[in-house]
Design an enzyme around this catalytic site. Structure first.
Site, PDB file in Angstrom:
ATOM      1  N   SER A 147       0.821  -1.307   0.044  1.00 34.88           N
ATOM      2  CA  SER A 147       0.371   0.296   0.076  1.00 34.88           C
ATOM      3  C   SER A 147       1.045   1.484   0.043  1.00 34.88           C
ATOM      4  CB  SER A 147      -0.777  -0.161   0.849  1.00 34.88           C
ATOM      5  OG  SER A 147      -1.788   1.401   1.561  1.00 34.88           O
ATOM      6  N   TYR A 160      -2.503  -0.932  11.109  1.00 37.21           N
ATOM      7  CA  TYR A 160      -2.491  -1.255   9.651  1.00 37.21           C
ATOM      8  C   TYR A 160      -0.800  -0.617   9.470  1.00 37.21           C
ATOM      9  CZ  TYR A 160      -3.394  -2.250   4.854  1.00 37.21           C
ATOM     10  OH  TYR A 160      -3.172  -2.304   3.517  1.00 37.21           O
ATOM     11  N   LYS A 164       2.659  -2.444   6.978  1.00 38.38           N
ATOM     12  CA  LYS A 164       2.789  -2.088   5.488  1.00 38.38           C
ATOM     13  C   LYS A 164       4.068  -2.135   5.954  1.00 38.38           C
ATOM     14  CE  LYS A 164      -1.088  -3.885   3.349  1.00 38.38           C
ATOM     15  NZ  LYS A 164      -0.748  -5.133   3.354  1.00 38.38           N
TER      16      LYS A 164
END
Length: 343
Positions: A147, A160, A164
């Protein structure tokens, strides 16, 4: 030939984690359309069953394996099931994740740990399982679905974003080791933008409004196309999908302090809309478990999501033109940030 690109090759054995919905679901269909055998790994029974049917209709062969990717032994066992059924593994796509939309101080320790175990360690365990079968054959490709948030943290998604970022560092380390060993196994990462997936209706949400992706929003098929391409051209260390991803990553490289202030000003509101979240939370259990619902690949943003990305074409066909476009986007993004922060 070891390490060769296989952009026109069908009939491969592909493993996709998080295949019951969203990007994983769209990616499974995309591989199946090439005639690949696709192993679908996830927790949700309803979603997996529907995904398997879509794979078969698209022209592929499906294998359903129910697994929680945070369980290392279960992931190893799943990989062995794939090899027992199909003989080997050519491509492993790490995609499964979970998250919490909330300020950091409102995320409990167990919740933060759970996001990390699924979203980060799930990739680690999947990669380890894939390598166990790829290294002896000296061939295979691992695609890490990343991402823009692998480089750039945003408010309300600390767990999150942290996961990542960890995947990014882990993958770079592994890539260096494979290159040192002159291995025929490849690893690459695909950095994605905001997508129209069901995740915004099934993540744990403690915001005042309903969760939504930061605009511009892309359809999951855009991501799936990039993942399939990356799996066949894994000599590239990384692919960026969407103009917003390129602009964000370049602005972060040029003016991270300005980007901090811009995101502080805009991204709390940009990640929510009017209304209260009333859907399931998939942090501990699959979203389709107690409800018997198949969420599919698309979320509720079809009316605004776009189905193509010119920037993705530039990324796949990079050269002097691609470099010029990308650098130009970064400069424009940095100037825009500076103007908005001063207001």
């Amino acid at each position: 030939m070891r390490g060769t690109d296989t952009s026109h090759q069908g009939g491969r054995v592909v493993v996709v984690t998080g295949a019951s919905g969203g990007v994983g679901r769209a990616t499974a269909r995309a591989f199946a359309a090439r005639g690949d055998k696709v192993a679908l790994l996830a927790r949700g029974r309803e979603g997996l069953a529907a995904a398997a049917e879509e794979v078969r209709r698209a022209g592929g062969e499906a294998l359903v394996v129910g697994v929680d990717v945070s369980d290392a032994q279960a992931v190893d066992d799943a990989a062995q099931q794939v090899v027992d059924a199909f003989g080997h593994i050519d491509v492993w796509v790490n995609n499964a994740f979970t998250g919490v939309f909330a300020p950091f101080t409102e995320i409990g320790p167990d919740e933060f740990r759970r996001v990390t175990e699924v979203t980060y360690l799930g990739f680690v365990f999947g990669t380890r399982a894939a390598l166990r079968h790829m290294l002896p054959r000296d061939r295979g490709t691992i695609v890490q679905v990343g991402s823009a948030l692998a480089y750039r943290g945003i408010p309300l998604q600390s767990a999150y974003c942290g996961a990542k970022h960890a995947i990014q560092g882990f993958n770079e380390s592994l890539r260096c080791e494979l290159l040192h060993a002159r291995s025929g196994v490849r690893t690459t990462m695909v950095q994605l933008p905001g997508l129209n997936t069901p995740q915004f209706d099934w993540v744990l949400n403690r915001m005042e409004g309903r969760a939504r992706p930061v605009a511009p929003v892309y359809q999951p098929e855009v991501a799936a196309k990039a993942i399939v391409h990356a799996a066949s051209h894994a000599r590239r260390r990384e692919y960026w999908v969407g103009g917003s991803t390129a602009a964000t990553l370049l602005a972060n490289a040029v003016a991270p302090g300005l980007l901090d202030r811009y995101l502080a000003r805009t991204n709390v509101d940009a990640q929510q809309q009017t209304g209260r979240h009333d859907g399931p939370a998939n942090l501990w259990e699959p979203a389709d478990g107690p409800h018997g619902q198949d969420f599919g690949a698309h979320g509720r943003f079809d009316d605004e999501a776009v189905g193509n990305s010119p920037q993705q074409w530039v990324s796949r066909n990079r050269g002097w033109m691609g470099a010029a476009v990308t650098v130009g986007a970064g400069i424009l993004a940095a100037r825009k940030l500076a103007g908005q922060v001063r207001r």
